[in-house]
Design a protein around this motif. Structure first.
Motif, short mmCIF file in Angstrom:
data_model
loop_
_atom_site.label_atom_id
_atom_site.label_comp_id
_atom_site.label_asym_id
_atom_site.label_seq_id
_atom_site.Cartn_x
_atom_site.Cartn_y
_atom_site.Cartn_z
N ALA A 1 0.82 -1.22 0.00
CA ALA A 1 0.00 0.00 0.00
C ALA A 1 0.85 1.26 0.00
O ALA A 1 0.31 2.36 -0.14
N ALA A 2 2.16 1.15 0.18
CA ALA A 2 3.02 2.34 0.21
C ALA A 2 4.41 1.97 -0.28
O ALA A 2 4.86 0.82 -0.13
N ASN A 3 5.10 2.94 -0.86
CA ASN A 3 6.48 2.75 -1.31
C ASN A 3 7.43 3.18 -0.19
O ASN A 3 7.65 4.37 0.03
N VAL A 4 7.96 2.21 0.53
CA VAL A 4 8.87 2.50 1.64
C VAL A 4 10.07 1.55 1.57
O VAL A 4 10.02 0.49 0.94
N GLY A 5 11.14 1.95 2.24
CA GLY A 5 12.39 1.19 2.17
C GLY A 5 12.27 -0.23 2.68
O GLY A 5 12.91 -1.15 2.15
N LYS A 6 11.45 -0.46 3.70
CA LYS A 6 11.36 -1.79 4.29
C LYS A 6 10.65 -2.80 3.38
O LYS A 6 10.63 -4.00 3.69
N ASN A 7 10.07 -2.33 2.29
CA ASN A 7 9.44 -3.27 1.35
C ASN A 7 10.45 -4.29 0.83
O ASN A 7 10.09 -5.40 0.47
N ILE A 8 11.72 -3.93 0.81
CA ILE A 8 12.75 -4.80 0.27
C ILE A 8 12.81 -6.14 1.00
O ILE A 8 13.18 -7.16 0.42
N HIS A 9 12.43 -6.15 2.27
CA HIS A 9 12.51 -7.38 3.06
C HIS A 9 11.56 -8.45 2.56
O HIS A 9 11.79 -9.65 2.79
N LEU A 10 10.48 -8.04 1.89
CA LEU A 10 9.56 -9.03 1.30
C LEU A 10 9.74 -9.11 -0.21
O LEU A 10 9.53 -10.18 -0.80
N LEU A 11 10.12 -8.00 -0.83
CA LEU A 11 10.32 -8.00 -2.28
C LEU A 11 11.38 -9.01 -2.71
O LEU A 11 11.39 -9.47 -3.85
N ARG A 12 12.28 -9.37 -1.80
CA ARG A 12 13.36 -10.29 -2.14
C ARG A 12 12.87 -11.73 -2.30
O ARG A 12 13.62 -12.59 -2.76
N VAL A 13 11.62 -12.02 -1.92
CA VAL A 13 11.10 -13.39 -1.98
C VAL A 13 10.59 -13.68 -3.39
O VAL A 13 9.63 -13.05 -3.84
#
Length: 704
Positions: free
Chosen positions: A304-316
């Motif tokens: 729902a938002a573009n934030v830095g911590k998204n990377i922790h799930l985007l890597r899957v």
């Protein structure tokens, strides 16, 4: 001047400012009273400092936090007051009396209690802070989580134990007045006894069965639940406390998913501000814990938002990642270049797709899917103002933003002009004013404009109440208010006060939602909304700044809206009702429409609001509304078709993407299996072939 002082001191009200001033002046007065010496003056100054300090702590004043940064924290303030009491005794000639030495010994011993007390409180809090916090996740059947200590023991604990010195201070002052040590030693005994008791009461919560399970045990229990629940679609969110609305707007959609949903949060403060939901929620503050979590069954992740911590799930790689955003508008946030990291970007309608094409930020057209806006289902389509009722116009400006651009909000340059014209309109209209909750948080001028607008509306409401043309049905309003009180009491009973939640660990253990209660609360909120609008006249101007009634509720009772460039405009377009948007940056009508898709069917206002008559004419005579057809076309362009319903479009998009994710995973498994077979064959080919001997034995066989 008081307003300026409040802003500079960063306190929340005039009462906080007064308390802060009294507390700061109290300590010099204490010193002066001790030096004079004057017991009555010392007593008065002591009372002021105690009460002001306590008041500021209850208000969680910013000033209290700042004092600790300049070596004037809570413990120092209490210590100074106690030292000044010792000075008072010395100046009164009691330095050779037993009470003088008793007071010194008492305060030294009392401060000795602060160390074990602070250590116990910190240890309890640390041990009870689990690596994850949950809602609607069955942890109680998997691990034992003991009850939380009574919150009255831990909430503002440092302030509470320090205030136990009050008994000693009062007793010593009484002894100074009556020239007898009895009262002083009684007070000293009470202070030391209560301090020791406070420490002793905390000890059991760090022993034995009162200790919660360790991190490894909790994480294993969560993984065990995940393997049993097998979530398929995840809504992932990270952000600040003020951004909780961005995830809350998706809760109802998640509840309607046809796949098994899960909500993943990264900040505890978001969990604390999350609206009630039946969807399982896991808050995982630690990135390592999240990356080690068993999410192997998840096929679609929604962001729902573009934030830095998204990377922790985007890597899957085993799931497909989708940006769904938290609103639809022409702001730059709707075409963030970061969006190209996702497998797909979902927009409401064609307009979102075109925005990305125009912005040329690297998001491919093939990766954009139009799914409508499921959240807009509660917005009712307008049918025109009913006969005999005064039309209602909603003024819902957005806030000033972080960059100070003049086009962000109309509230600074046009707000008062808009409201003045609306309250003076003839034939009359009713005005509802619902500003953005962030209004005034960055710009003091915006806050001042908001207060002036509020005053204008309240004055107009008072004048209308005294006008004989507007008559109130007192009996009906009284009945509606009684209904409101009944409904609010029932909702509070069902929802609880929050005190019964204990701490985070206990809330996670007992956080399974009662679906029947949840559904009843939803029904009661609808009844509350109906009763609210019946509790006052349909002609009565209103300022609405709280969470209730909600914005969409205001949409449904309004016949038109005035707003700024924001998702509010796009959402209101779902109603099909007339609306106006203010060109506060004075771009001009053509340029304003070129830059902002959502205003193409709007009445464009300048900062003078001179064009407001066009909007009011369309409200009063829908048949003569020149923009009606334009709004229908724009609604479909921005929000997609009405059929199939948006939630069906959303579910279809989730299902299609889940198939893509599964196809990718099966392909990867097949490639890995083929690679294993090839490796085995190559290994077999590399092995030496046994050679037969003349006797028929093979090399390496026993001779027998």
């Amino acid at each position: 001047m008081i307003t300026t002082a409040i802003r500079v001191a960063r306190v929340g009200s005039a009462a906080e400012l007064a308390a802060a001033v009294l507390m700061m002046l109290g300590y010099p007065c204490l010193m002066l009273a001790a030096l004079v010496p004057s017991v009555p003056a010392f007593v008065a100054a002591t009372a002021v400092t105690y009460l002001a300090d306590h008041f500021l702590h209850r208000r969680n004043s910013y000033l209290i936090n700042r004092l600790s940064k300049v070596r004037a924290g809570l413990s120092i303030r209490f210590l100074i007051r106690q030292l000044l009491l010792i000075l008072l005794l010395a100046r009164l000639g009691l330095s050779d009396d037993l009470i003088f030495y008793g007071a010194i010994a008492c305060f030294i011993a009392f401060y000795g209690l602060q160390a074990p007390h602070g250590a116990l409180v910190t240890l309890i809090r640390n041990r009870r802070r689990m690596p994850v916090a949950t809602r609607n996740v069955d942890l109680a059947s998997r691990i034992r989580i003991p009850d939380a200590p009574p919150q009255r023991l831990l909430n503002r604990s440092a302030e509470k134990i320090l205030h136990l010195d009050l008994a000693a201070v009062v007793g010593i002052l009484v002894s100074a007045v009556v020239d007898s040590p009895v009262a002083g030693f009684v007070g000293i005994g009470a202070t030391l006894f209560l301090g020791c008791l406070y420490v002793v009461v905390l000890v059991p919560y760090v022993l034995g069965k009162q200790i919660p399970p360790n991190d490894e045990t909790v994480l294993a229990a969560v993984d065990d639940w995940l393997r049993e629940y097998r979530p398929e679609t995840v809504l992932y969110f990270s952000g600040s406390k003020d951004s909780a609305y961005q995830v809350n707007m998706w809760l109802e959609t998640m509840e309607q998913l046809e796949s098994r949903p899960l909500i993943l949060l990264r900040e505890r403060v978001i969990l604390q501000n999350l609206a009630p939901t039946t969807v399982p929620v896991i808050c995982v503050p630690g990135g390592v814990h999240l990356m080690n979590m068993d999410l192997s069954t998840v096929r679609v992740a929604l962001y729902a938002a573009n934030v830095g911590k998204n990377i922790h799930l985007l890597r899957v790689p085993t799931m497909k990642h989708v940006f769904i955003g938290h609103g639809d508008s022409d702001k730059l946030a709707s075409v963030n270049p970061f969006s190209k990291v996702y497998d797909e970007v979902w927009t409401a309608g064609r307009a979102g797709r075109d925005r990305y094409a125009i912005a040329d930020v690297g998001v491919r057209d093939d990766d954009i899917v139009e799914v409508g806006r499921p959240q807009l289902a509660p917005i009712e389509t307008g049918q025109g103002a009913p006969e005999g009722r005064i039309p209602t116009v909603l003024y819902a400006p957005t806030w000033e933003g972080w960059d100070g651009q003049p086009g962000n909000t109309s509230i600074l340059l046009a707000g008062e002009n808009i409201v003045k014209k609306l309250v003076k309109a003839d034939p009359p209209v009713r005005v509802l004013y619902k500003p953005h909750p962030f209004t005034g948080t960055v710009s003091a001028a915006a806050g001042a404009a908001h207060r002036r607008i509020t005053a204008l509306i309240e004055k107009a409401a008072a004048e209308r109440a005294a006008d004989p043309r507007f008559t109130a049905d007192a009996a009906a309003h009284t009945q509606a208010k009684a209904e409101l009180a009944r409904i609010q009491a029932r909702i509070a009973e069902l929802s609880g006060t929050g005190d019964d939640k204990g701490d985070e660990a206990e809330a996670s253990r007992d956080g399974l939602v009662d679906v029947q209660k949840h559904q009843e609360v939803a029904r009661l909120r609808a009844e509350w909304d109906d009763a609210y609008w019946r509790s006052f006249g349909s002609w009565e101007h209103r300022v609405i700044t709280g969470a209730e009634p909600r914005l969409y509720d205001c949409f449904n009772v309004s016949d038109a809206m005035v707003s700024d460039i924001s998702s509010v405009v796009s959402d209101f377009i779902a109603s099909g009702k007339p609306y106006a948007v203010t060109d506060s940056a004075e771009l001009g009508v053509e340029e304003f429409k070129r830059q902002n898709t959502a205003v193409r069917a709007a009445v464009i206002l300048t900062n003078s609001a001179a064009e407001l008559g066009e909007l009011l004419a369309a409200v009063r005579d829908p048949a003569a509304d020149p923009l009606a057809e334009d709004r229908k076309e724009l609604k479909q362009y921005l929000l997609g078709p009405d059929e199939p319903p948006s939630i069906d479009q959303f579910n279809t998009a989730v299902a299609n993407l889940a198939i893509k994710a599964q196809t990718r995973n099966v392909g990867q498994e097949a490639r890995i299996a083929a690679a294993d077979v090839q490796e085995a064959e190559e290994l077999a080919d590399a092995m030496p072939v046994p050679r037969a001997t003349a006797t028929g034995d093979t090399d390496g066989a026993a001779a027998g």
